[in-house]
Scaffold this motif. Structure first.
Motif, PDB file in Angstrom:
ATOM      1  N   GLN A 153       4.122  -4.028 -11.062  1.00 42.57           N
ATOM      2  CA  GLN A 153       3.961  -3.962 -12.416  1.00 42.57           C
ATOM      3  C   GLN A 153       2.339  -4.142 -13.143  1.00 42.57           C
ATOM      4  N   MET A 154       1.618  -4.057 -12.904  1.00 41.69           N
ATOM      5  CA  MET A 154       0.178  -3.697 -13.074  1.00 41.69           C
ATOM      6  C   MET A 154      -0.065  -2.370 -13.430  1.00 41.69           C
ATOM      7  N   ARG A 155       0.835  -1.719 -12.947  1.00 42.71           N
ATOM      8  CA  ARG A 155       0.293   0.565 -12.761  1.00 42.71           C
ATOM      9  C   ARG A 155       1.884   1.188 -13.495  1.00 42.71           C
ATOM     10  N   GLY A 156       2.602  -0.375 -13.962  1.00 44.55           N
ATOM     11  CA  GLY A 156       3.933   0.388 -14.973  1.00 44.55           C
ATOM     12  C   GLY A 156       4.821   1.076 -13.792  1.00 44.55           C
ATOM     13  N   LEU A 157       4.968   0.565 -12.816  1.00 41.44           N
ATOM     14  CA  LEU A 157       5.680   1.575 -12.127  1.00 41.44           C
ATOM     15  C   LEU A 157       7.392   0.861 -12.269  1.00 41.44           C
ATOM     16  N   GLY A 158       8.278   2.448 -11.827  1.00 38.66           N
ATOM     17  CA  GLY A 158       9.447   1.622 -11.712  1.00 38.66           C
ATOM     18  C   GLY A 158      10.717   2.043 -11.100  1.00 38.66           C
ATOM     19  N   ASN A 159      11.466   2.478 -10.909  1.00 37.53           N
ATOM     20  CA  ASN A 159      12.413   3.077 -10.156  1.00 37.53           C
ATOM     21  C   ASN A 159      12.970   2.452  -8.809  1.00 37.53           C
ATOM     22  N   ILE A 160      12.128   0.582  -8.909  1.00 38.73           N
ATOM     23  CA  ILE A 160      11.855   0.467  -7.464  1.00 38.73           C
ATOM     24  C   ILE A 160      12.526  -0.741  -7.824  1.00 38.73           C
ATOM     25  N   THR A 161      13.561  -1.132  -6.404  1.00 37.78           N
ATOM     26  CA  THR A 161      14.070  -2.058  -6.436  1.00 37.78           C
ATOM     27  C   THR A 161      13.805  -2.902  -4.910  1.00 37.78           C
ATOM     28  N   PHE A 162      13.294  -4.769  -5.190  1.00 38.13           N
ATOM     29  CA  PHE A 162      12.220  -5.860  -3.973  1.00 38.13           C
ATOM     30  C   PHE A 162      13.296  -6.586  -4.016  1.00 38.13           C
ATOM     31  N   HIS A 163      13.801  -6.725  -2.641  1.00 39.50           N
ATOM     32  CA  HIS A 163      14.642  -7.032  -1.185  1.00 39.50           C
ATOM     33  C   HIS A 163      13.768  -8.298  -0.963  1.00 39.50           C
ATOM     34  N   THR A 164      13.578  -9.395  -0.594  1.00 37.37           N
ATOM     35  CA  THR A 164      13.852 -10.159   0.990  1.00 37.37           C
ATOM     36  C   THR A 164      14.804 -10.398   1.804  1.00 37.37           C
ATOM     37  N   ALA A 165      14.021  -9.025   2.546  1.00 37.68           N
ATOM     38  CA  ALA A 165      14.413  -8.839   3.944  1.00 37.68           C
ATOM     39  C   ALA A 165      14.096  -7.966   5.146  1.00 37.68           C
ATOM     40  N   SER A 166      15.163  -7.860   5.949  1.00 39.99           N
ATOM     41  CA  SER A 166      14.803  -7.542   6.957  1.00 39.99           C
ATOM     42  C   SER A 166      14.796  -5.990   7.218  1.00 39.99           C
ATOM     43  N   LEU A 167      14.305  -5.350   7.794  1.00 40.10           N
ATOM     44  CA  LEU A 167      14.049  -3.975   7.595  1.00 40.10           C
ATOM     45  C   LEU A 167      15.598  -4.125   8.933  1.00 40.10           C
ATOM     46  N   LEU A 168      15.861  -4.679   9.814  1.00 40.83           N
ATOM     47  CA  LEU A 168      17.373  -3.981  10.896  1.00 40.83           C
ATOM     48  C   LEU A 168      18.248  -4.220   9.569  1.00 40.83           C
ATOM     49  N   GLU A 169      18.431  -4.875   8.389  1.00 39.62           N
ATOM     50  CA  GLU A 169      19.029  -4.395   7.389  1.00 39.62           C
ATOM     51  C   GLU A 169      19.126  -3.749   6.980  1.00 39.62           C
ATOM     52  N   ALA A 170      18.277  -2.232   7.535  1.00 41.17           N
ATOM     53  CA  ALA A 170      17.940  -1.414   6.304  1.00 41.17           C
ATOM     54  C   ALA A 170      19.658  -0.452   6.231  1.00 41.17           C
TER      55      ALA A 170
ATOM     56  N   ASP B  23       0.553  -1.362  -0.004  1.00 41.45           N
ATOM     57  CA  ASP B  23       0.170   0.477   0.220  1.00 41.45           C
ATOM     58  C   ASP B  23       0.920   1.235   0.013  1.00 41.45           C
ATOM     59  N   GLY B  24       1.266   1.554   1.165  1.00 42.89           N
ATOM     60  CA  GLY B  24       2.501   2.666   0.881  1.00 42.89           C
ATOM     61  C   GLY B  24       3.742   2.693  -0.198  1.00 42.89           C
ATOM     62  N   LEU B  25       3.941   2.041  -0.387  1.00 43.71           N
ATOM     63  CA  LEU B  25       5.260   1.394  -1.942  1.00 43.71           C
ATOM     64  C   LEU B  25       4.127   2.562  -3.243  1.00 43.71           C
ATOM     65  N   ILE B  26       2.538   1.647  -3.097  1.00 40.43           N
ATOM     66  CA  ILE B  26       2.164   1.461  -4.422  1.00 40.43           C
ATOM     67  C   ILE B  26       2.175   3.289  -4.980  1.00 40.43           C
ATOM     68  N   GLN B  27       1.767   3.708  -3.185  1.00 39.30           N
ATOM     69  CA  GLN B  27       0.764   5.621  -3.041  1.00 39.30           C
ATOM     70  C   GLN B  27       2.890   6.013  -3.460  1.00 39.30           C
ATOM     71  N   LEU B  28       3.586   6.134  -2.836  1.00 41.63           N
ATOM     72  CA  LEU B  28       4.491   6.560  -3.112  1.00 41.63           C
ATOM     73  C   LEU B  28       5.354   6.568  -4.219  1.00 41.63           C
ATOM     74  N   ALA B  29       5.077   5.769  -5.136  1.00 46.17           N
ATOM     75  CA  ALA B  29       5.804   5.229  -6.358  1.00 46.17           C
ATOM     76  C   ALA B  29       4.791   6.529  -7.367  1.00 46.17           C
ATOM     77  N   GLN B  30       3.451   5.844  -6.930  1.00 44.52           N
ATOM     78  CA  GLN B  30       2.155   6.399  -7.920  1.00 44.52           C
ATOM     79  C   GLN B  30       2.290   7.721  -7.941  1.00 44.52           C
ATOM     80  N   THR B  31       2.160   8.515  -6.763  1.00 43.97           N
ATOM     81  CA  THR B  31       1.804   9.985  -6.379  1.00 43.97           C
ATOM     82  C   THR B  31       2.982  10.782  -7.062  1.00 43.97           C
ATOM     83  N   LEU B  32       4.259  10.086  -7.064  1.00 44.40           N
ATOM     84  CA  LEU B  32       5.397  11.135  -7.647  1.00 44.40           C
ATOM     85  C   LEU B  32       5.903  10.599  -8.969  1.00 44.40           C
ATOM     86  N   THR B  33       5.046   9.899  -9.397  1.00 45.78           N
ATOM     87  CA  THR B  33       4.847   9.648 -10.995  1.00 45.78           C
ATOM     88  C   THR B  33       3.823  10.615 -11.819  1.00 45.78           C
ATOM     89  N   ASP B  34       2.890  10.464 -10.939  1.00 46.36           N
ATOM     90  CA  ASP B  34       2.030  11.676 -11.026  1.00 46.36           C
ATOM     91  C   ASP B  34       2.451  13.050 -11.480  1.00 46.36           C
TER      92      ASP B  34
END
Length: 402
Positions: free
Chosen positions: A98-115, A62-73
């Motif tokens: 992907q459904m929205r065609g949003l780019g500049n996002i890097t996905f990682h399976t990781a803990s926020l403790l490793e931020a 939810d937060g990811l899509i809101q940020l990326a779409q709002t900034l893209t728009d």
């Protein structure tokens, strides 16, 4: 015991269908760029600079899509790093992007403790995650280590009073269902909840609805293996001990004691917020923003005429019409109706808000002398800003505000 990772592999949360991205954008607080700018950067961020974002514990996105779409728009540059332990949740978030065609996002399976291993970030989104860690302060510290100078954190953590009835059930279910797989735990817990008496604290709590919306919502609310809530003093304490300070709540009016009762003279701000939370009794989550300890105040002030105002929650034309007709603006805070009344003279000012014109431009077009405009605008700001309905940002303007 079902681990937090196993929980979210079986029940990614919140439940989202990527196909719905075709016709709706889920927005809210924290992490709407307009609100971020208003609270963290005084409404004056230079949006010509790319925004480096960390979505820490991003769930289904939810937060990811809101940020990326709002900034893209808005045509603004960004680079987002997404972290989450759950591969199932990550898959949903990726499919939505992907459904929205949003780019500049890097996905990682990781803990926020490793931020901090992923760099330093101008903005960190961490919504609904820190209260699920075995050691929440460690999470706050890890995010602080990943913050770039001048950056900020948007957070949501659970609050105790609006979640009355949840924790006794969580404790009972943990003892009853030890060793059972998540699906079986869900079936048995639903049977018990369906038979709760009317007077049970959980049954009587009308502030809660997750258990009614989806299996993932039910499990997250009542069967979570690791869950705690923070009242206002506890939240401020954990922020302070981990290198943060509160920049502001998304809806500060919720914490304004003077809206609920007469305030004794000399009462300090923390006590006022603490008592407001107790008197309201319906705050389920604390949603707000934090900055590095010792940072100067960053919230926007209408004293700066270069600021660009935005209305959230209703079209400017609709609010202007209500005010022009002498009607109150309907506002509900924590389940309590608290309508806002403005002088009719404020209607043209509301109608002029388009997210691009500055306060100075609106003042000039109003035909009022500076003092008269300042007085009238102060009433608009005082009525709408604490409710989260008015923010300031140059996000949509062609040139950044200096």
């Amino acid at each position: 015991m079902v681990t937090v990772r196993e929980h979210y592999e079986v029940f990614p949360y919140p439940a989202r269908d990527p196909a719905e991205e075709r016709h709706r954008l889920i927005t809210g607080s924290p992490s709407h760029p307009l609100e971020m700018d208003h609270i963290l950067w005084g409404g004056q961020r230079d949006w010509s600079r790319p925004l480096r974002i960390l979505v820490a514990g991003g769930g289904t996105g939810d937060g990811l899509i809101q940020l990326a779409q709002t900034l893209t728009d808005a045509g603004r540059a960004y680079d987002i790093t997404y972290l989450d332990l759950s591969t199932a949740s990550r898959a949903v978030a990726e499919a939505r992007a992907q459904m929205r065609g949003l780019g500049n996002i890097t996905f990682h399976t990781a803990s926020l403790l490793e931020a901090a291993e992923y760099g330093r970030f101008d903005y960190i989104d961490c919504c609904g995650v820190l209260h699920h860690l075995p050691d929440p302060p460690a999470g706050f510290r890890a995010l602080r280590a990943a913050l770039a100078p001048g950056g900020g954190l948007g957070f949501m953590v659970y609050a105790p009073y609006g979640r009355s009835g949840v924790y006794p059930l969580q404790e009972a279910f943990a003892a009853l269902f030890q060793g059972l797989p998540p699906g079986e735990r869900l079936i048995r817990a639903r049977q018990i909840v369906a038979d709760l008496p009317e007077g049970h604290p959980f049954r009587a709590n009308r502030n809660l609805s997750d258990h009614l919306t989806s299996e993932a919502g039910f499990y997250d609310l009542l069967l979570h293996a690791q869950d705690r809530a923070y009242d206002v003093p506890q939240l401020l304490e954990v922020l302070a001990e981990t290198g943060w300070q509160l920049a502001g709540f998304a809806t500060p009016a919720l914490y304004d004691l003077s809206r609920l009762t007469e305030v004794p003279e000399g009462m300090d701000p923390v006590t006022r917020m603490t008592l407001a939370e107790k008197l309201r009794g319906t705050i389920r989550v604390h949603t707000g923003y934090a900055v590095a300890q010792g940072s100067p105040a960053g919230k926007a002030s209408p004293a700066t005429r270069a600021l660009v105002p935005h209305l959230r929650g209703a079209p400017a034309a609709r609010l202007a019409q209500l005010v022009a007709q002498g009607h109150a603006i309907p506002v509900t805070l924590g389940g309590r109706p608290e309508p806002v009344t403005l002088p009719r003279a404020a209607a043209p000012l509301l109608a002029a808000i388009d997210g691009r014109r500055s306060l100075g431009q609106i003042a000039q077009a109003s035909g009022r002398d500076p003092i008269a405009f300042g007085t009238l605008w102060a009433s608009v700001h005082a009525a709408l800003e604490p409710c989260g309905l008015l923010v300031y940002s140059a996000l949509l303007t062609a040139a950044a505000v200096s």
